[in-house]
Scaffold this motif. Sequence first.
Motif, mmCIF file in Angstrom:
data_model
loop_
_atom_site.group_PDB
_atom_site.id
_atom_site.type_symbol
_atom_site.label_atom_id
_atom_site.label_comp_id
_atom_site.label_asym_id
_atom_site.label_seq_id
_atom_site.Cartn_x
_atom_site.Cartn_y
_atom_site.Cartn_z
ATOM 1 N N VAL A 28 0.872 -1.318 0.100
ATOM 2 C CA VAL A 28 -0.061 -0.046 0.160
ATOM 3 C C VAL A 28 0.822 1.270 -0.036
ATOM 4 O O VAL A 28 0.697 2.343 -0.571
ATOM 5 N N TYR A 29 1.946 1.415 0.807
ATOM 6 C CA TYR A 29 2.843 2.285 0.742
ATOM 7 C C TYR A 29 3.831 2.593 -0.443
ATOM 8 O O TYR A 29 4.604 3.672 -0.661
ATOM 9 N N CYS A 30 3.629 1.688 -1.533
ATOM 10 C CA CYS A 30 4.421 1.867 -2.641
ATOM 11 C C CYS A 30 3.625 1.900 -4.016
ATOM 12 O O CYS A 30 4.280 2.732 -4.824
ATOM 13 N N VAL A 119 16.113 -8.184 2.231
ATOM 14 C CA VAL A 119 14.818 -8.403 2.065
ATOM 15 C C VAL A 119 13.793 -7.821 2.713
ATOM 16 O O VAL A 119 14.097 -7.514 4.050
ATOM 17 N N SER A 120 12.739 -7.374 2.183
ATOM 18 C CA SER A 120 11.918 -6.385 2.745
ATOM 19 C C SER A 120 10.719 -7.198 3.372
ATOM 20 O O SER A 120 10.316 -8.119 2.917
ATOM 21 N N LEU A 121 10.566 -7.124 4.840
ATOM 22 C CA LEU A 121 9.519 -7.577 5.364
ATOM 23 C C LEU A 121 8.984 -6.922 6.650
ATOM 24 O O LEU A 121 9.754 -6.562 7.559
ATOM 25 N N TYR A 190 8.499 5.652 7.076
ATOM 26 C CA TYR A 190 7.423 5.774 6.040
ATOM 27 C C TYR A 190 7.682 7.181 5.276
ATOM 28 O O TYR A 190 7.454 8.094 5.711
ATOM 29 N N MET A 191 7.963 7.003 3.782
ATOM 30 C CA MET A 191 7.975 8.200 3.045
ATOM 31 C C MET A 191 6.807 8.506 2.018
ATOM 32 O O MET A 191 6.340 7.542 1.632
ATOM 33 N N PRO A 192 6.580 9.780 1.714
ATOM 34 C CA PRO A 192 5.586 9.861 0.778
ATOM 35 C C PRO A 192 5.979 9.714 -0.721
ATOM 36 O O PRO A 192 6.403 10.733 -1.609
HETATM 37 N N1 SAM Z 1 10.393 -5.135 -4.302
HETATM 38 C C1 SAM Z 1 11.523 -5.071 -3.552
HETATM 39 C C2 SAM Z 1 11.227 -4.996 -2.091
HETATM 40 O O1 SAM Z 1 10.072 -4.739 -1.657
HETATM 41 O O2 SAM Z 1 12.245 -4.925 -1.619
HETATM 42 C C3 SAM Z 1 12.183 -4.213 -3.944
HETATM 43 C C4 SAM Z 1 11.800 -2.723 -4.561
HETATM 44 S S1 SAM Z 1 10.910 -1.819 -3.016
HETATM 45 C C5 SAM Z 1 10.369 -0.401 -3.897
HETATM 46 C C6 SAM Z 1 12.173 -1.226 -2.048
HETATM 47 C C7 SAM Z 1 12.145 -0.818 -0.526
HETATM 48 O O3 SAM Z 1 11.461 0.310 -0.775
HETATM 49 C C8 SAM Z 1 11.566 -1.902 0.171
HETATM 50 O O4 SAM Z 1 12.138 -2.175 1.311
HETATM 51 C C9 SAM Z 1 10.245 -1.039 0.437
HETATM 52 O O5 SAM Z 1 9.595 -1.368 1.839
HETATM 53 C C10 SAM Z 1 10.585 0.266 0.456
HETATM 54 N N2 SAM Z 1 9.577 1.150 0.457
HETATM 55 C C11 SAM Z 1 8.569 1.163 -0.586
HETATM 56 N N3 SAM Z 1 7.714 2.016 -0.407
HETATM 57 C C12 SAM Z 1 8.171 2.850 0.634
HETATM 58 C C13 SAM Z 1 7.772 3.997 1.334
HETATM 59 N N4 SAM Z 1 6.574 4.838 0.959
HETATM 60 N N5 SAM Z 1 8.365 4.480 2.230
HETATM 61 C C14 SAM Z 1 9.636 3.968 2.893
HETATM 62 N N6 SAM Z 1 10.108 2.495 2.227
HETATM 63 C C15 SAM Z 1 9.581 2.393 1.233
#
Ligand code: SAM
Length: 328
Positions: A28-30, A119-121, A190-192
């Motif tokens: 949702v944040y991405c 790894v994003s979790l 958390y970034m915009p």
């Molecule tokens: N799909 C991969 C992943 O989730 O690790 C790589 C791309 S993802 C855009 C890279 C990192 O950006 C992830 O760790 C994710 O949690 C972080 N991220 C995405 N949206 C974000 C937000 N609004 N604020 C902070 N971190 C964010």
Amino acid sequence: MTQLIDTFGRVHNNLRISVTDRCNLRCVYCMPEDVTFLDKSALLTFEEMAAFVRAVAPLGIDKVRLTGGEPLLRRDLHKLVRLIVGTPGIRDVGLTTNGLLLAQQADALFAAGLRRLNVSLDTLDEGRFRELSRRDGLDLVLAGLDAAKRAGFTRIKLNAVAIRGFIEHDAVPLARYCREHGFELRFIEYMPIGADSWEREKVFFAHELLDLLEREVAPLAPAADYDPTAPAMDFEYADGGRVGVIASVSRPFCRNCNRLRLTADGKLRNCLFALDETDVKGLLRAGTLDEAKLAEVVRANVWAKWEGHEINTAKFVKPLRTMHRIGG
Ligand code: SAM
Ligand code: SF4
């Protein structure tokens, strides 16, 4: 002078390459739930990405991170890793992944020379995983982490986005899980930059996280190699193990930013929040690569970098691209 330097004197040695805008989650944040991905023909090929890296290594780029979208969706990603690891001048290659496909690919990535793995979790709770990523997959991420350890990766980092209302529940279980498994946990404020409406009140700040961990997990002290200018502030638990916070909102690291980004469709961005970008796909696709011209374009892009993102001011303007189309 060969270095990539901007008007604020910042030297750029760190390149992040987004290999695809596609993803198997919809955090949702991405990104929005309904999303149109780029046509495959718009994506740079591995050879084009590798040619870009070969051209910028002599300009001082020595650190490359592959990201996306979800990079493991790009077939045979290990082949790109091998090309970049073998590029003269590149000393550090990393990958950021959501981990869903890691169990299948960890061995090939390690064999290709990848050593740095993030790894994003955000949670160990299936319900909140679904709420945040709009998909299932927690079990796959956990299996991916196990497989990565077995493949030989050490110092695996786990990235968790710190959103108020969520991370309060997850920070402590994540910290305990990471301590148990030898992973290094990193919280990112958390970034915009996603599709949803962002408000400062939704950010769970780095200092609040550190307080929570000290209270519930173990006392913390700045790590021996603590670098106040680095994006992540690293801490050590009194009884061993590390944890980091990336305070992108409450303590922006723009003043020391050394990052440059290449999007999956071949645009150069000198800031995650940049409003302008420079096309390099044209040059990379023009038959014989004019490395001198490419170097000039990259130099100009870096030179034009602004002072910082201004998230904390009324001047902040959210970029049109959301995170998955830039490369986090
Ligand atoms: N799909 C991969 C992943 O989730 O690790 C790589 C791309 S993802 C855009 C890279 C990192 O950006 C992830 O760790 C994710 O949690 C972080 N991220 C995405 N949206 C974000 C937000 N609004 N604020 C902070 N971190 C964010
Ligand atoms: Fe996909 Fe990563 Fe964005 Fe989540 S943060 S939607 S996993 S690109």
